[in-house]
Scaffold this motif. Structure first.
Motif, mmCIF file in Angstrom:
data_model
loop_
_atom_site.group_PDB
_atom_site.id
_atom_site.type_symbol
_atom_site.label_atom_id
_atom_site.label_comp_id
_atom_site.label_asym_id
_atom_site.label_seq_id
_atom_site.Cartn_x
_atom_site.Cartn_y
_atom_site.Cartn_z
ATOM 1 N N ALA A 139 0.851 -1.205 0.000
ATOM 2 C CA ALA A 139 0.000 0.000 0.000
ATOM 3 C C ALA A 139 0.882 1.249 0.000
ATOM 4 O O ALA A 139 0.605 2.227 -0.712
ATOM 5 C CB ALA A 139 -0.908 -0.019 1.229
ATOM 6 N N THR A 148 -3.427 5.967 -8.861
ATOM 7 C CA THR A 148 -4.856 5.635 -8.833
ATOM 8 C C THR A 148 -5.157 4.314 -9.538
ATOM 9 O O THR A 148 -6.254 3.794 -9.431
ATOM 10 C CB THR A 148 -5.693 6.752 -9.489
ATOM 11 N N VAL A 160 -4.868 -4.993 -3.276
ATOM 12 C CA VAL A 160 -5.264 -3.637 -3.692
ATOM 13 C C VAL A 160 -6.526 -3.219 -2.933
ATOM 14 O O VAL A 160 -6.672 -2.063 -2.526
ATOM 15 C CB VAL A 160 -5.465 -3.559 -5.227
ATOM 16 N N GLU A 161 -7.403 -4.180 -2.689
ATOM 17 C CA GLU A 161 -8.614 -3.881 -1.909
ATOM 18 C C GLU A 161 -8.215 -3.432 -0.498
ATOM 19 O O GLU A 161 -8.763 -2.472 0.049
ATOM 20 C CB GLU A 161 -9.515 -5.129 -1.868
ATOM 21 N N THR A 163 -5.422 -2.009 0.291
ATOM 22 C CA THR A 163 -4.849 -0.665 0.129
ATOM 23 C C THR A 163 -5.960 0.388 0.209
ATOM 24 O O THR A 163 -5.810 1.426 0.861
ATOM 25 C CB THR A 163 -4.124 -0.556 -1.238
ATOM 26 N N ARG A 164 -7.087 0.086 -0.431
ATOM 27 C CA ARG A 164 -8.212 1.032 -0.398
ATOM 28 C C ARG A 164 -8.727 1.202 1.033
ATOM 29 O O ARG A 164 -9.079 2.304 1.451
ATOM 30 C CB ARG A 164 -9.334 0.537 -1.317
ATOM 31 N N GLU A 165 -8.754 0.113 1.765
ATOM 32 C CA GLU A 165 -9.212 0.167 3.156
ATOM 33 C C GLU A 165 -8.244 1.032 3.998
ATOM 34 O O GLU A 165 -8.664 1.834 4.830
ATOM 35 C CB GLU A 165 -9.289 -1.281 3.696
ATOM 36 N N VAL A 167 -6.426 3.447 2.883
ATOM 37 C CA VAL A 167 -6.694 4.837 2.490
ATOM 38 C C VAL A 167 -7.875 5.390 3.290
ATOM 39 O O VAL A 167 -7.815 6.484 3.864
ATOM 40 C CB VAL A 167 -6.997 4.941 0.971
ATOM 41 N N ARG A 168 -8.946 4.608 3.337
ATOM 42 C CA ARG A 168 -10.149 5.102 4.037
ATOM 43 C C ARG A 168 -9.845 5.343 5.512
ATOM 44 O O ARG A 168 -10.262 6.354 6.087
ATOM 45 C CB ARG A 168 -11.302 4.101 3.875
ATOM 46 N N GLU A 180 -8.191 6.494 -3.567
ATOM 47 C CA GLU A 180 -8.404 5.039 -3.470
ATOM 48 C C GLU A 180 -8.054 4.412 -4.814
ATOM 49 O O GLU A 180 -8.764 4.613 -5.788
ATOM 50 C CB GLU A 180 -9.868 4.729 -3.144
ATOM 51 N N PRO A 181 -6.951 3.661 -4.872
ATOM 52 C CA PRO A 181 -6.549 3.117 -6.174
ATOM 53 C C PRO A 181 -7.413 1.927 -6.607
ATOM 54 O O PRO A 181 -7.994 1.240 -5.782
ATOM 55 C CB PRO A 181 -5.107 2.658 -5.926
ATOM 56 N N GLN A 182 -7.474 1.730 -7.910
ATOM 57 C CA GLN A 182 -8.225 0.608 -8.500
ATOM 58 C C GLN A 182 -7.240 -0.390 -9.093
ATOM 59 O O GLN A 182 -6.297 0.011 -9.770
ATOM 60 C CB GLN A 182 -9.060 1.094 -9.700
#
Ligand code: AMP
Ligand code: TRP
Length: 345
Positions: A139, A148, A160-161, A163-165, A167-168, A180-182
């Motif tokens: 992350a 992104t 990656v999921e 990583t988004r968590e 970020v949040r 939040e990257p995809q």
């Protein structure tokens, strides 16, 4: 040579690969081929992740060569340092710094749920904390550059999921900063090994290396697993459960794909014919990559220069990101080295 600034409006994409000693066709079809295609449309960063690789026991005297070889193979495969930013993770200390910061917002339960962690830790008597923290460093890799888009094979979508968590969680505490990257999953989602059973992976010894010679490729393809229903040449098979046919779809023309499909279903061809045609097509696609690798081996300074140029650019961005992260976290105690000196006096 000074590189140009990225064209405004291009999304930033980031991906990483471990210096594992061999880039195989699973990496190539699942990720690297996609990276090569993305170079003009994205501001693409490709990182050789040596700090991830040291989680496994390794020989320090071999690491520099493994990193160099991976960079060389990526360039041979088509990563162009004039269009993409190619660099080595440990050259940029901020990856480790941001990783620590993210450990403070990442729930242990989320890490323990990662498939890769569960699989790898099950095989070890003593599990290093780094194996659990692996996705946090990943992350940090991505977010240090505020990327992104993360082009990876399907096996990485869970990371990656997470990583988004992260970020949040971080943004909730310190304000909206990280995007939040995809994940961008390549066309060949999960390439099976020559055993036709497990994911192609160096640790399983079921790979074809990107730089292997035509003879080596054929030696590996010849005994590769096919549909077991084809016990003899006269037994028809189901191409859609055969890994050789899946590989045809990646390396062969539409005509050859149709030929393989029909030949298999009608027992018009034998598996060995099907493999030979696949081998020829694979060897043709990989030939220019081997050629470029030979050229780069004769001019290693080109690889070194690319990595130096990559590190220069990354360091500038990493410093900016960390300055903002520390400011938001109340960690920017000393604003500049000259002020520190005044204080010390
Ligand atoms: P690694 O060698 O595990 O560092 O993987 C580098 C990249 O290749 C990652 O984006 C992986 O998702 C991708 N990759 C590795 N093995 C495979 C495979 N068998 N099929 C598809 N993609 C793969
Ligand atoms: N974990 C990835 C793999 O094993 C490699 C990796 C490290 C990575 N850092 C990354 C991939 C950042 C994408 C983005 O394949």
């Amino acid at each position: 040579m000074k590189r140009e600034l990225p064209v405004a409006g291009r999304q930033r994409a980031f991906s990483g690969i471990q210096p594992s000693g061999e880039l195989h066709i699973g990496n190539y079809l699942g990720a690297v081929r996609n990276w090569v295609k993305m170079q003009d449309d994205y501001d693409l960063f490709i990182c050789v992740v040596d700090l991830h690789a040291i989680i496994q026991p390794y020989d320090p005297s071999e690491m520099p060569e493994l990193v160099f070889d991976m960079a060389l193979t990526l360039m041979a495969a088509g990563i162009d340092p004039e269009r993409a930013t190619l660099f080595v993770q440990s050259d940029i200390p901020q990856h480790s710094e941001l990783s620590w910061i993210f450990t403070t917002v990442t729930p242990i339960g989320d890490l323990e749920r990662m498939t890769q962690y569960k699989e790898k830790s099950a095989r070890l008597a003593s599990v290093p904390a780094g194996l659990l923290a692996y996705p946090i460093l990943q992350a940090a890799d991505i977010l240090l550059y505020l990327a992104t888009v993360v082009p990876v094979g399907a096996d990485q979508s869970q990371h990656v999921e997470l990583t988004r968590e992260i970020v949040r969680k971080w943004n909730a505490r310190y304000g909206d900063y990280f995007p939040e990257p995809q994940a961008l999953i390549g066309q060949a989602k999960r390439v099976l090994g020559l055993d036709g059973q497990a994911k192609m992976s160096k640790s399983l010894g079921n790979t074809i290396g990107l730089l292997e010679s035509p003879e080596e490729i054929w030696e590996k393809l010849r005994p590769a697993y096919t549909d077991p229903a084809r016990k003899t040449r006269k037994d028809p098979g189901n191409p859609f459960i055969c890994n050789i046919f899946s590989l045809h779809q990646e390396f062969s023309s539409d005509e050859d794909i149709a030929w393989a499909q029909e030949g298999c279903q009608t027992a018009g061809i034998g598996c060995i014919d099907c493999k030979r045609r696949l081998g020829d097509n694979m060897i043709e696609e990989l030939r220019p990559i081997r050629g470029r690798a030979d050229e780069l081996k004769a001019n290693p300074e080109r690889v070194q220069e690319a990595l130096r140029q990559g590190a220069d650019r990354c360091l500038g961005i990493a410093e900016q990101t960390m300055a903002e992260v520390k400011r938001r976290m109340g960690l920017d105690h000393v604003r500049s080295p000259s002020e520190a000196k005044v204080d010390a006096d």
